[in-house]
Design a protein around this motif. Sequence first.
Motif, PDB file in Angstrom:
ATOM      1  N   PRO A   1      23.167   6.040  29.440  1.00  0.00           N
ATOM      2  CA  PRO A   1      22.789   7.106  28.414  1.00  0.00           C
ATOM      3  C   PRO A   1      23.893   8.266  27.986  1.00  0.00           C
ATOM      4  CG  PRO A   1      22.023   7.396  30.812  1.00  0.00           C
ATOM      5  CD  PRO A   1      22.440   6.046  30.634  1.00  0.00           C
ATOM      6  N   CYS A   2      25.016   8.201  28.874  1.00  0.00           N
ATOM      7  CA  CYS A   2      25.971   8.901  28.268  1.00  0.00           C
ATOM      8  C   CYS A   2      26.665   8.746  27.081  1.00  0.00           C
ATOM      9  CB  CYS A   2      27.029   9.100  29.440  1.00  0.00           C
ATOM     10  SG  CYS A   2      26.277   9.674  31.149  1.00  0.00           S
ATOM     11  N   ASN A   3      26.382   7.389  27.014  1.00  0.00           N
ATOM     12  CA  ASN A   3      26.840   6.879  25.468  1.00  0.00           C
ATOM     13  C   ASN A   3      26.184   6.531  24.384  1.00  0.00           C
ATOM     14  OD1 ASN A   3      29.037   6.723  27.487  1.00  0.00           O
ATOM     15  ND2 ASN A   3      29.820   4.589  27.136  1.00  0.00           N
TER      16      ASN A   3
ATOM     17  N   GLY B   1      27.053   2.285  32.762  1.00  0.00           N
ATOM     18  CA  GLY B   1      26.210   3.745  33.045  1.00  0.00           C
ATOM     19  C   GLY B   1      26.596   4.146  34.567  1.00  0.00           C
ATOM     20  N   GLU B   2      27.116   5.074  34.885  1.00  0.00           N
ATOM     21  CA  GLU B   2      27.387   5.400  36.000  1.00  0.00           C
ATOM     22  C   GLU B   2      26.174   5.712  36.883  1.00  0.00           C
ATOM     23  OE1 GLU B   2      30.689   5.628  36.608  1.00  0.00           O
ATOM     24  OE2 GLU B   2      30.301   5.880  38.655  1.00  0.00           O
ATOM     25  N   THR B   3      25.082   6.160  36.349  1.00  0.00           N
ATOM     26  CA  THR B   3      23.866   6.440  37.138  1.00  0.00           C
ATOM     27  C   THR B   3      23.197   5.392  37.580  1.00  0.00           C
ATOM     28  OG1 THR B   3      22.815   6.981  35.012  1.00  0.00           O
ATOM     29  CG2 THR B   3      23.935   8.779  36.286  1.00  0.00           C
ATOM     30  N   LEU B   4      23.156   4.218  36.823  1.00  0.00           N
ATOM     31  CA  LEU B   4      22.219   2.962  37.099  1.00  0.00           C
ATOM     32  C   LEU B   4      23.017   1.780  37.677  1.00  0.00           C
ATOM     33  CD1 LEU B   4      20.119   3.069  33.667  1.00  0.00           C
ATOM     34  CD2 LEU B   4      19.605   4.341  35.893  1.00  0.00           C
TER      35      LEU B   4
ATOM     36  N   GLY C   1      32.620   7.227  26.630  1.00  0.00           N
ATOM     37  CA  GLY C   1      31.887   8.753  27.178  1.00  0.00           C
ATOM     38  C   GLY C   1      31.804   8.519  28.898  1.00  0.00           C
ATOM     39  N   CYS C   2      31.012   7.618  29.210  1.00  0.00           N
ATOM     40  CA  CYS C   2      31.044   7.537  30.616  1.00  0.00           C
ATOM     41  C   CYS C   2      32.109   7.273  31.599  1.00  0.00           C
ATOM     42  CB  CYS C   2      29.597   6.859  30.986  1.00  0.00           C
ATOM     43  SG  CYS C   2      28.589   7.371  32.596  1.00  0.00           S
ATOM     44  N   ASP C   3      32.002   7.526  32.787  1.00  0.00           N
ATOM     45  CA  ASP C   3      33.222   7.537  33.470  1.00  0.00           C
ATOM     46  C   ASP C   3      34.187   6.418  33.124  1.00  0.00           C
ATOM     47  OD1 ASP C   3      31.845   9.598  34.687  1.00  0.00           O
ATOM     48  OD2 ASP C   3      32.052   9.065  36.564  1.00  0.00           O
ATOM     49  N   LYS C   4      33.497   5.209  33.449  1.00  0.00           N
ATOM     50  CA  LYS C   4      34.357   4.043  33.549  1.00  0.00           C
ATOM     51  C   LYS C   4      34.687   3.512  32.075  1.00  0.00           C
ATOM     52  CE  LYS C   4      34.013   4.320  37.898  1.00  0.00           C
ATOM     53  NZ  LYS C   4      33.040   5.614  37.936  1.00  0.00           N
TER      54      LYS C   4
ATOM     55  N   GLY D   1      25.492  13.015  25.447  1.00  0.00           N
ATOM     56  CA  GLY D   1      26.610  13.410  25.898  1.00  0.00           C
ATOM     57  C   GLY D   1      27.001  12.976  27.325  1.00  0.00           C
ATOM     58  N   HIS D   2      28.087  13.034  27.756  1.00  0.00           N
ATOM     59  CA  HIS D   2      28.601  12.714  29.346  1.00  0.00           C
ATOM     60  C   HIS D   2      28.443  13.965  30.188  1.00  0.00           C
ATOM     61  CE1 HIS D   2      32.493  14.435  28.854  1.00  0.00           C
ATOM     62  NE2 HIS D   2      32.670  13.630  27.548  1.00  0.00           N
ATOM     63  N   CYS D   3      28.268  13.847  31.346  1.00  0.00           N
ATOM     64  CA  CYS D   3      28.468  14.939  32.442  1.00  0.00           C
ATOM     65  C   CYS D   3      29.436  16.079  31.751  1.00  0.00           C
ATOM     66  CB  CYS D   3      28.851  14.375  33.830  1.00  0.00           C
ATOM     67  SG  CYS D   3      27.788  13.409  34.649  1.00  0.00           S
ATOM     68  N   MET D   4      28.825  17.311  31.873  1.00  0.00           N
ATOM     69  CA  MET D   4      29.435  18.549  31.514  1.00  0.00           C
ATOM     70  C   MET D   4      30.093  19.367  32.370  1.00  0.00           C
ATOM     71  SD  MET D   4      26.686  19.850  32.574  1.00  0.00           S
ATOM     72  CE  MET D   4      24.893  19.509  31.619  1.00  0.00           C
TER      73      MET D   4
ATOM     74  N   THR E   1      34.370  13.087  36.290  1.00  0.00           N
ATOM     75  CA  THR E   1      35.089  12.152  35.981  1.00  0.00           C
ATOM     76  C   THR E   1      35.063  11.947  34.502  1.00  0.00           C
ATOM     77  OG1 THR E   1      35.178  11.069  38.223  1.00  0.00           O
ATOM     78  CG2 THR E   1      35.799   9.522  36.491  1.00  0.00           C
ATOM     79  N   ALA E   2      34.243  11.813  33.703  1.00  0.00           N
ATOM     80  CA  ALA E   2      33.896  11.768  32.297  1.00  0.00           C
ATOM     81  C   ALA E   2      34.614  12.942  31.448  1.00  0.00           C
ATOM     82  CB  ALA E   2      32.688  11.578  31.779  1.00  0.00           C
ATOM     83  N   SER E   3      34.584  14.029  31.851  1.00  0.00           N
ATOM     84  CA  SER E   3      35.380  14.913  31.035  1.00  0.00           C
ATOM     85  C   SER E   3      36.772  14.858  31.588  1.00  0.00           C
ATOM     86  CB  SER E   3      34.747  16.221  31.713  1.00  0.00           C
ATOM     87  OG  SER E   3      33.450  16.534  31.131  1.00  0.00           O
TER      88      SER E   3
HETATM   89 FE1  FES Z   1      27.850   9.317  32.756  1.00  0.00          FE
HETATM   90 FE2  FES Z   1      28.169  11.448  34.381  1.00  0.00          FE
HETATM   91  S1  FES Z   1      26.859  10.013  34.578  1.00  0.00           S
HETATM   92  S2  FES Z   1      29.440  10.946  32.739  1.00  0.00           S
END
Ligand code: FES
Length: 576
Positions: free
Chosen positions: A54-56, A86-89, A122-125, A194-197, A201-203
């Motif tokens: 979802p961040c992407n 996706g980091e969360t899933l 976008g998302c962390d990795k 967007g990614h975590c605000m 790690t993403a920012s």
């Molecule tokens: Fe994707 Fe935080 S879960 S950036």
Amino acid sequence: MTVNGGLRSTQWFGATGRAGMAHRSWMRSQGFTPEVFDGRPVIGIATTWSELAPCNVHLHRVAESVKRGVWQAGGFPLEFPAMALGETLLRPTAMLYRNLLAMEAEELMRANPLDGVVLLSGCDKTTPGLLMAAASVDLPAVMVTGGPMLNGKYQGTDVGSGTAVWRFEEDLVAGRMTQEECWFAEGCMARSNGHCMTMGTASTMASMAEALGMQLPYSATWPAVDARRYETAQRAGQVVVGLVLEDLRPSMIMTRAAFENAIRVNAAIGGSTNAVIHLLAIAGRLGVPLSLDDFDVLARDVPTLVNLQPSGAYLMEDFCYAGGLPAVMRELVDAGLLHAGAVTVTGSGIGANVADAPCWNREVIKTVAEPFQPAGSGTAVLRGNLAPGGAVIKQSASSPHLLKHRGRALVFDSPADYYAVSNDPGLDVDEDTVLVIRYCGPRGYPGMPEVSNVALPRKLLQRGVRDMVRICDGRMSGTAYGTVVLHVAPEAAAGGPLALVRTGDWITLDVPARSLTLEVGPEELAGRQAAWQPPAPHASRGWTRLYCEHVLQAGQGADLDFLVGASGHEVPKDSH
Ligand code: FES
């Protein structure tokens, strides 16, 4: 990138005979006019878009803006998918697949008729994965990260994605929040693309890409839904065509000086500990000498300037409106803390890029003279008989009173083992206990997940205890906080000393002295080592087997051993 005086893509689209016909004809099925094969730069747009990440999820729209810029500059843009992490899933952790994304994207960039690439992450990795790939292929490249979400809003206050999750969970366990309030709050944290605000790690990695010189100034901070995100993407499309014509490649941008800049910027922004692993991995692809200890040495004289969660109060949207990363980098350049001449995708040095960068809010972006946190409060590298291969701790997210601590170990072989008893009122634990959670490293879990900051035992939370020392060979989310020693190497699954700790052993953490000591004599440890049995393999086939057999330890970037280095872009043999 020229080959025998022409662009690389002319080997495909400029070819005569059957092969050239095959290369062009099937591309024309998309309705391109023949002029696109006239020898103009072909620009790949690697997008990690997916509804499962979802961040992407908005990156397909960002790609449209990149395409506009490429067309404007006389290039031929072609979008292609790369693994969306996706980091969360993703189970057991997205980190298990960072190297797979890097390997996939590297091969796609090399095997296709591309002269340059734009990397959409976008998302962390996804950011480190694509940078690792671009480093190994070394075609001209520009990164465009997707930008952070708008600030979360809950009950009249700003809430940070990730960081608020830990707080809400603690409040729920401690009875300060109801389940109904928690469900409502879920919908308030992630309220835009967007990614975590937080400075998670993403920012952090978006900032690292900008500090390395691989994305345009301000790219790290424009919110995902801001029109200027799309303007920047269009500009990136224009820029990459110029990079191709100038043959300015990632290996010329991501030099040792650029990595030193990134490490110092990471300290100034209170960035994630995950940056350590990712920067080591990217440097490994380029042959840039970079060690774990560089992170400690280079960060020691850098104060934290940015007042962002999880270390501070504000969020990425505030950071953007305060002046973004260029305002921070200008402070560092003026203080002589960055290599101002390090070249970037703009073609200019970092110093020139940020020379006039204004700051509009000194509550959010502080000065070197009056910082948010003093120099030396960033990520520290620890050594000792419990971590001969090193470990890290994020000082700015730790409790100051715990940075020097001696306590008895309470040992668990997995987070699940810990959580099975963490709510037990009879658990033999107090605020001085050192929680050891192991077998969470690259090989151990596998994939080195972000599980190290386990929630505190319920009985301590109910007594108002908010932090205790935890030690783990896994990672911690960049959005998290707490006095957590991370990335302990060698990991337990590799037979590191962490595997030998027993409940009741004394452990001393001394962050000012950079030491982590298990107070057990060498003879006793040797006996325990002789009796230790490695865990059974996680998989007999597939990616997980390949990963476990070849992954390097955290202090080496956790890349696969055979992926370290670069192979360039040449593929001499045609397919037809
Ligand atoms: Fe994707 Fe935080 S879960 S950036």
